[in-house]
Design an enzyme around this catalytic site. Structure first.
Site, short mmCIF file in Angstrom:
data_model
loop_
_atom_site.label_atom_id
_atom_site.label_comp_id
_atom_site.label_asym_id
_atom_site.label_seq_id
_atom_site.Cartn_x
_atom_site.Cartn_y
_atom_site.Cartn_z
N ARG A 285 35.52 54.82 50.78
CA ARG A 285 34.32 54.38 50.04
C ARG A 285 34.79 52.93 49.60
O ARG A 285 35.91 53.00 48.88
CB ARG A 285 33.95 55.38 48.83
CG ARG A 285 32.83 55.39 48.06
CD ARG A 285 32.69 56.62 47.09
NE ARG A 285 33.34 56.52 46.01
CZ ARG A 285 33.37 57.31 45.01
NH1 ARG A 285 32.39 58.13 45.16
NH2 ARG A 285 34.20 57.26 44.03
N TYR B 210 30.35 47.70 37.80
CA TYR B 210 30.24 48.90 36.71
C TYR B 210 31.50 48.50 35.69
O TYR B 210 31.58 48.30 34.39
CB TYR B 210 30.42 50.30 37.14
CG TYR B 210 30.72 51.17 35.99
CD1 TYR B 210 29.99 51.23 34.92
CD2 TYR B 210 31.93 52.02 36.32
CE1 TYR B 210 30.18 52.39 34.27
CE2 TYR B 210 32.40 52.94 35.45
CZ TYR B 210 31.48 53.18 34.36
OH TYR B 210 31.71 54.20 33.38
#
Ligand code: UDP
Length: 331
Positions: free
Chosen positions: A276, A138
C-alpha cells in the site's frame, strides 16, 4: 472539571468521553456526526451537534476548563486523494478551536496526534524526538497542528499535550470501530470471520521484516483513553509536551491474522497483494516518556486481549450488527 470533547461521537473520542464521565468530569461532546455516531456518545454527556468552527466558542464560554480535541478526518488514502479536505478539516478546524480558546480564556488542550507524523522512521522504537517527516497529507496535517500547538503554548500561554497514537484497536463498553469505509487491519480481518468478506489482503509480503509483512504497534483503545485523562493533568500553561502511545512491541500483519484466527476460530484466508503506498515497514513506539512523565501503564496490552475485545464488539449486540451490515468498503 467541565471539559469539551470534540469528536466525542467517534471511536477514540467516545471511549475517552465515557472514561471522563466515569471519573466524575462534566463532559460536553461537540461533533458534527460526519463520521461519528450519535449512539456512541456516552450517557451523562451533554451533546452539541455541529461544526467546531461554528460552535466551539459558545460551548467554551460556558465554563469549560479544558479541551480534548479528536474531531478530525483520519483516512490516509482519502487524504492522498483530497488533501484540501484534510487541510481544512484538520488544520482549519484546529486553528479555529485554538482561536476560540484564546477568545474565551480556556488554556488547556489534549490533542489527538498520530505516529503518521514520523513517516518512515530511522530508528525503531520511535521516540518523541525522532524527525517529523510525514509521508501523507493526513500525517502532514497532524504535524502542522502539533507545530501550531507549540507556538500557541509559547506565545499565548496554552498548556498543550499531543498524544501520538500508534495502531489503536479493541473496544470498551460497546464502543468500538465503526467506520463507513473501513481501512484498518483488525476490523477488516474480523469482517472475514463474520462472513462479510472472503479474505484479507496482505498489503506487501516483501518488507524487510521477519515474515515480510508490515510490523505495527497495536494498543488497546481503553489504555489509550486512560492516557488522555492523565494528560489532562499535565497541561502546563506555556508548555507543549508530546507523548507516543504504544506498547513498544511490534506485530506483523500475518501475526495479527494468526491471533484473529485463534480468537474467532475462523480460518481467515489471506491473499498476498501489492504494498500500500506510503506504508512504512515497521512502526513501533517507545512509550518510555508517557510511562515516566504521565505515569501511564497500559493494562490490556496483550494482542490477544485487544483482538478479543474487538471481536466481542464486532460479533455481538445491535451496534455490531449495524457495523457488520454496512457494505464492506475500502481496501
Ligand atoms: N493491512 C493489510 N491489509 C488490510 C489492511 C491493512 O495488510 O486489509 C496492513 C497495512 O498495510 C499496514 C497494517 O496492516 O501495514 C496496519 O494497517 P492499518 O490501516 O490498520 O493502520 P496504519 O498502520 O496504516 O495506521
Amino acid at each position: 472539571m467541565k471539559v469539551l470533547v470534540t469528536g466525542g461521537a467517534g471511536y477514540v473520542g467516545s471511549v475517552v468521553a465515557a472514561q471522563l464521565v466515569a471519573a466524575g468530569h462534566e463532559v460536553v461532546v461537540l461533533d458534527d456526526l460526519s463520521t461519528g455516531h450519535r449512539d456512541a456518545v456516552p450517557p451523562g454527556c451533554t451533546f452539541v451537534e455541529g461544526d467546531v468552527r461554528d460552535r466551539a466558542a459558545e460551548v467554551l464560554a460556558d465554563g469549560v476548563a479544558a479541551v480534548l480535541h479528536f474531531a478530525a478526518k483520519s483516512i490516509v488514502p482519502e487524504s492522498v486523494a483530497h488533501p484540501e479536505l484534510y487541510w481544512g478539516g484538520n488544520v482549519g478546524v484546529s486553528l479555529a478551536l485554538l482561536e476560540a480558546m484564546r477568545s474565551t480564556g480556556v488554556r488547556r488542550i489534549v490533542f489527538s496526534s498520530t505516529a503518521a507524523v514520523y513517516g518512515e522512521p530511522e530508528r525503531v522504537p520511535i521516540r518523541e524526538d525522532a524527525p517529523v517527516r510525514p509521508t501523507n497529507p493526513y500525517g502532514a496535517t497532524k504535524a502542522a497542528i502539533d507545530a501550531a500547538l507549540t507556538e500557541h503554548a509559547r506565545m499565548h500561554g496554552i498548556g498543550a499535550v499531543s498524544l501520538r497514537y500508534f495502531n489503536v484497536a479493541g473496544a470498551q463498553d460497546g464502543r468500538g470501530e465503526r467506520h463507513a469505509t473501513e481501512t484498518h487491519l483488525v476490523p477488516l480481518v474480523l469482517q472475514v470471520a463474520l462472513g462479510g468478506r472472503e479474505s484479507v489482503s496482505l498489503f506487501g509480503t516483501d518488507y524487510p521484516t521477519p515474515d515480510g509483512t508490515c510490523v505495527r504497534d497495536y494498543i488497546h483503545v481503553a489504555d489509550l483513553a486512560e492516557a488522555h485523562l492523565l494528560a489532562l493533568d499535565h497541561c502546563v500553561p506555556g508548555r507543549h509536551r508530546i507523548y507516543n502511545l504504544g506498547n513498544g512491541a511490534g506485530f506483523s500483519v500475518r501475526q495479527v491474522v494468526e491471533v484473529c484466527r485463534a480468537v474467532t476460530g475462523h480460518p481467515i484466508p489471506v491473499v498476498p497483494a501489492d504494498r500500500r503506498p506510503g506504508d512504512p515497514a515497521a512502526l513501533v513506539a517507545s512509550g518510555e516518556r508517557a510511562r515516566a512523565e504521565l505515569g501511564w501503564r497500559p493494562r490490556r496490552s496483550e494482542l490477544a486481549t485487544i483482538i478479543a475485545d474487538a471481536w466481542a464488539f464486532h460479533s455481538g449486540g445491535p451496534r455490531a450488527e449495524a457495523a457488520a451490515a454496512r457494505p464492506a468498503g475500502g481496501r
